[in-house]
Design a protein around this motif. Structure first.
Motif, PDB file in Angstrom:
ATOM      1  N   ASN A 224       0.825  -1.216   0.000  1.00 21.18           N
ATOM      2  CA  ASN A 224       0.000   0.000   0.000  1.00 21.18           C
ATOM      3  C   ASN A 224       0.854   1.258   0.000  1.00 21.18           C
ATOM      4  OD1 ASN A 224      -2.394  -1.384   0.005  1.00 21.18           O
ATOM      5  ND2 ASN A 224      -2.543  -1.408   2.247  1.00 21.18           N
ATOM      6  N   GLN A 225       2.004   1.161   0.661  1.00 17.21           N
ATOM      7  CA  GLN A 225       2.913   2.311   0.715  1.00 17.21           C
ATOM      8  C   GLN A 225       3.384   2.690  -0.676  1.00 17.21           C
ATOM      9  OE1 GLN A 225       5.914   1.047   3.443  1.00 17.21           O
ATOM     10  NE2 GLN A 225       5.004   2.165   5.161  1.00 17.21           N
ATOM     11  N   GLN A 226       3.666   1.662  -1.474  1.00 17.73           N
ATOM     12  CA  GLN A 226       4.134   1.892  -2.827  1.00 17.73           C
ATOM     13  C   GLN A 226       3.060   2.615  -3.639  1.00 17.73           C
ATOM     14  OE1 GLN A 226       7.098   1.445  -3.191  1.00 17.73           O
ATOM     15  NE2 GLN A 226       7.693   0.932  -5.273  1.00 17.73           N
ATOM     16  N   TYR A 227       1.825   2.193  -3.442  1.00 14.52           N
ATOM     17  CA  TYR A 227       0.707   2.847  -4.121  1.00 14.52           C
ATOM     18  C   TYR A 227       0.658   4.323  -3.735  1.00 14.52           C
ATOM     19  CZ  TYR A 227      -4.037   3.778  -5.805  1.00 14.52           C
ATOM     20  OH  TYR A 227      -5.121   4.301  -6.462  1.00 14.52           O
ATOM     21  N   ALA A 228       0.746   4.579  -2.427  1.00 14.68           N
ATOM     22  CA  ALA A 228       0.661   5.953  -1.918  1.00 14.68           C
ATOM     23  C   ALA A 228       1.808   6.810  -2.450  1.00 14.68           C
ATOM     24  CB  ALA A 228       0.669   5.948  -0.390  1.00 14.68           C
ATOM     25  N   LEU A 229       2.979   6.221  -2.519  1.00 13.14           N
ATOM     26  CA  LEU A 229       4.164   6.932  -2.997  1.00 13.14           C
ATOM     27  C   LEU A 229       3.987   7.340  -4.463  1.00 13.14           C
ATOM     28  CD1 LEU A 229       6.924   7.722  -1.886  1.00 13.14           C
ATOM     29  CD2 LEU A 229       7.830   5.570  -2.763  1.00 13.14           C
ATOM     30  N   ILE A 230       3.558   6.415  -5.280  1.00 12.14           N
ATOM     31  CA  ILE A 230       3.372   6.705  -6.706  1.00 12.14           C
ATOM     32  C   ILE A 230       2.247   7.718  -6.892  1.00 12.14           C
ATOM     33  CG2 ILE A 230       2.824   5.728  -8.982  1.00 12.14           C
ATOM     34  CD1 ILE A 230       4.039   3.093  -7.987  1.00 12.14           C
ATOM     35  N   GLU A 231       1.162   7.532  -6.124  1.00 11.84           N
ATOM     36  CA  GLU A 231       0.050   8.480  -6.214  1.00 11.84           C
ATOM     37  C   GLU A 231       0.511   9.894  -5.852  1.00 11.84           C
ATOM     38  OE1 GLU A 231      -3.218   7.922  -3.433  1.00 11.84           O
ATOM     39  OE2 GLU A 231      -4.661   8.318  -5.043  1.00 11.84           O
ATOM     40  N   GLY A 232       1.365   9.970  -4.839  1.00 12.34           N
ATOM     41  CA  GLY A 232       1.919  11.265  -4.432  1.00 12.34           C
ATOM     42  C   GLY A 232       2.714  11.907  -5.558  1.00 12.34           C
ATOM     43  N   ILE A 233       3.560  11.137  -6.199  1.00 10.12           N
ATOM     44  CA  ILE A 233       4.371  11.650  -7.311  1.00 10.12           C
ATOM     45  C   ILE A 233       3.466  12.127  -8.449  1.00 10.12           C
ATOM     46  CG2 ILE A 233       6.080  11.044  -9.096  1.00 10.12           C
ATOM     47  CD1 ILE A 233       7.247   8.978  -7.084  1.00 10.12           C
TER      48      ILE A 233
END
Ligand code: C2E
Ligand code: MG
Ligand code: MG
Ligand code: MG
Length: 298
Positions: A224-233
């Motif tokens: 989920n963190q990876q999802y959040a990170l990419i969404e942030g970018i």
């Protein structure tokens, strides 16, 4: 003797390294002996709109078809060409090839659009530039000449720079990027997230496109963190007016997650492998959407 023991140790502990050094040396010699104009090939990988799978452009990827080694991939020879300086003529050759191929696709695209009474698709070609090439004093002139001799407009060309290139040329980086941008050429940051990623240079440099590295995409659906990170970018880029391309999309889950977070563009084996110019041109002509292609075309 100590010397013999030393040699023995060397053989015992570093056999792979030694083989690699010899292999590397052989490859360097073989590379030095190539004629840049006749020894390489360029393949093109489609870049698509994630929610429609419509084609928006191609990334040019160099290949070295070798007489005894088969096709040598850039990861094995770009660094060597950088060390020897051969990357300067090689990079100029790739750019010349990519812009002239793009000119061909666009001519044919314009003809078809005229027949169908449609505006021509604004396809672009994206070319990788390495640090040594970018540092070369003649780089901007070389890019200008490639546009002139191919006849394509600057909006048809994107240059991909990695974060390490941004760090490598000191104050000249910004100056050089501005000259390219003034010509109308767009600049993309490649492999975003793998280098000294700093969000501040998205503001400092005239960057139009950001390519999120495959290593981030690999983790999608896993964490989920990876999802959040990419969404942030993706959100930050959107705010700054920067287009985002997700690299290395291999499955529909990754595509759907990226599309759901609003990532506009993508590239990866799910859509297509790199292909030769003829196949790229056919793709431009068929208004078909991209499906899975079995393997890279020769
Ligand atoms: P890059 O610019 O990040 O290019 C993307 C790489 O990922 C390409 O590898 C491409 O074939 C591969 N790729 C694309 N989609 C997928 C996927 O879904 N799964 C997997 N596993 N891989 C995928 P390639 O062609 O081997 O190039 C490797 C790197 O070599 C490039 O990474 C770029 O940094 C460099 N390179 C390639 N062509 C040139 C060139 O003409 N000049 C310079 N300076 N560097 C180049
Ligand atoms: Mg690239
Ligand atoms: Mg990349
Ligand atoms: Mg890469």
């Amino acid at each position: 003797s100590a010397k013999t023991a030393g040699k023995g140790q060397w053989r015992r502990y570093k056999p792979e390294l030694q083989t690699n050094l010899i292999e590397r040396h052989k490859l360097q010699e073989s590379l030095d002996a190539t004629n840049v104009e006749t020894s390489f090939a360029v393949r093109y990988q489609p870049i698509v709109e994630l929610d429609t799978s419509n084609l928006v452009g191609f990334e040019a990827l160099v290949r070295w078809p070798h007489s005894t080694r088969g096709v040598v991939l850039p990861e094995q020879f770009i660094a060597l060409a950088e060390e020897s300086g051969q990357i300067v003529p090689l990079g100029a050759w790739v750019l010349g090839q990519a812009t002239s191929d793009a000119a061909g696709w666009r001519r044919e695209g314009a003809r078809r659009a005229h027949e169908d009474d449609m505006p021509p698709a604004p396809l672009y070609v994206s070319v990788n530039v390495s640090a040594r090439q970018f540092r070369d004093a003649g780089f901007v002139d070389m890019a200008r000449r490639a546009l002139e001799s191919s006849g394509i407009g600057p909006e048809t060309l994107v240059l991909e720079l990695t974060e390490s290139v941004l760090m490598s040329r000191g104050d000249n980086v910004l100056e050089c990027m501005k000259e390219l941008t003034d010509l109308g050429i767009r600049i993309a940051i490649d492999d975003f997230g793998t280098g000294y990623s700093s969000l501040s240079y998205l503001r400092e440099f005239p960057i139009k496109i950001l390519k999120i590295d495959k290593s981030f995409i690999d983790g999608l659906g896993v964490s989920n963190q990876q999802y959040a990170l990419i969404e942030g970018i993706v959100n930050i880029a959107e705010t700054l007016g920067i287009a985002v391309i997700a690299e290395g999309i291999e499955n529909t889950m990754q595509r759907d997650l990226l599309a759901s977070m609003g990532c506009p563009l993508g590239q990866g084996y799910l859509f297509a492998q790199p292909m030769n110019s003829t196949d790229a041109e056919s793709l431009v002509h068929s208004s078909q959407r991209l499906g899975l292609l079995p393997s890279e075309t020769e």
